[in-house]
Design a protein around this motif. Structure first.
Motif: not given
Length: 274
Positions: A248-266
């Protein structure tokens, strides 16, 4: 020098919003990865990853399937997050997010390089600290690590744990400094290992805090699984509860992590003027 010019609260909110909008776009590899984690937890012995344990072909196959699904998840999500970025490759995702394009190949290469760098750093730091501790504490004539630890005084043990803590701090620092690698690889359409390193200068603590916040739902799931196992008192349920919570954690963490990291990178890349 790049500074931490992003709001942790906003970054976390961006991650959750990205999850809400895009989790269904990579549902195929997410299901495969979750099924692989559940299968690994319920069919493999608990110590199959420890040194000296017999190699299980089925466990290796399951981990390979998970690894491929993980790359497709990362490639699909980062492709969406960086689609409008200069230099990024664009293209529609495959059915249910199942695809393998040039971006997935670069994500795989970047992930392997980060893993090799991290492994090399772990070996070097552990070796350096071990030599330092041996020189400081001296040999005890012990044949095993357990005997060596048993022969240490309370002060020597404190020094040992201080050295171990130093290793962990160095590895945490390195992992945080390399955390923008996949976002940069997707944005520039080529593997970027060291180039994003300078973007995270001055941002280690905010990045750590943001990462801890988005990991809280995963931690809560594992705590609930552990609590349920303790209440039922059935050891046979432990692999299932652990596997289900991880899946279940995979469905939560992976997309949230990518979205947050992409925002911070920008934000960091914009502040650095790149």
């Amino acid at each position: 020098m790049s500074q931490a010019r992003f709001s942790v609260r906003t970054a976390v909110a961006e991650g959750f919003e990205f999850w809400r909008a895009n989790v269904a776009r990579v549902i195929g590899p997410l299901i495969i990865a979750a099924a692989a984690i559940l299968a690994l937890a319920t069919t493999s012995p608990p110590n199959f990853l420890t040194a000296g344990a017999p190699v299980s072909p089925s466990a290796v196959a399951i981990m390979a399937i998970y690894g491929l699904a993980y790359v497709m998840i990362q490639g699909g999500l980062y492709g969406v997050a960086m689609a409008d970025h200069a230099g990024a490759a664009t293209g529609p995702l495959g059915p249910l997010g199942l695809q393998w394009r040039g971006l997935e190949t670069r994500i795989l290469g970047a992930s392997l390089l980060v893993g090799l760098v991290f492994l090399a750093a772990a070996v070097v730091t552990t070796f350096a600290v071990s030599i330092g501790l041996l020189l400081l504490l001296g040999p005890t004539g012990a044949a095993t690590s357990e005997q060596w630890m048993a022969g240490l005084s309370p002060t020597d043990k404190a020094v040992f744990y201080l050295g171990l803590g130093l290793c962990l701090v160095i590895l945490w620092w390195l992992a945080t400094r390399l955390s923008m690698t996949l976002a940069a690889t997707a944005a520039d359409n080529r593997i970027r290992l060291w180039a994003p390193f300078k973007l995270t200068r001055g941002a280690v603590l905010p990045l750590t805090l943001a990462g801890l916040v988005i990991y809280l739902p995963v931690l809560m799931l594992h705590i609930l699984a552990w609590t349920f196992t303790r209440i039922t008192g059935s050891p046979d349920l432990a692999p299932w509860t652990s596997g289900i919570s991880s899946a279940v954690s995979i469905f939560l963490y992976q997309p949230i992590s990518v979205g947050m990291t992409s925002y911070i990178y920008r934000r960091l890349r914009g502040d650095a003027g790149q």
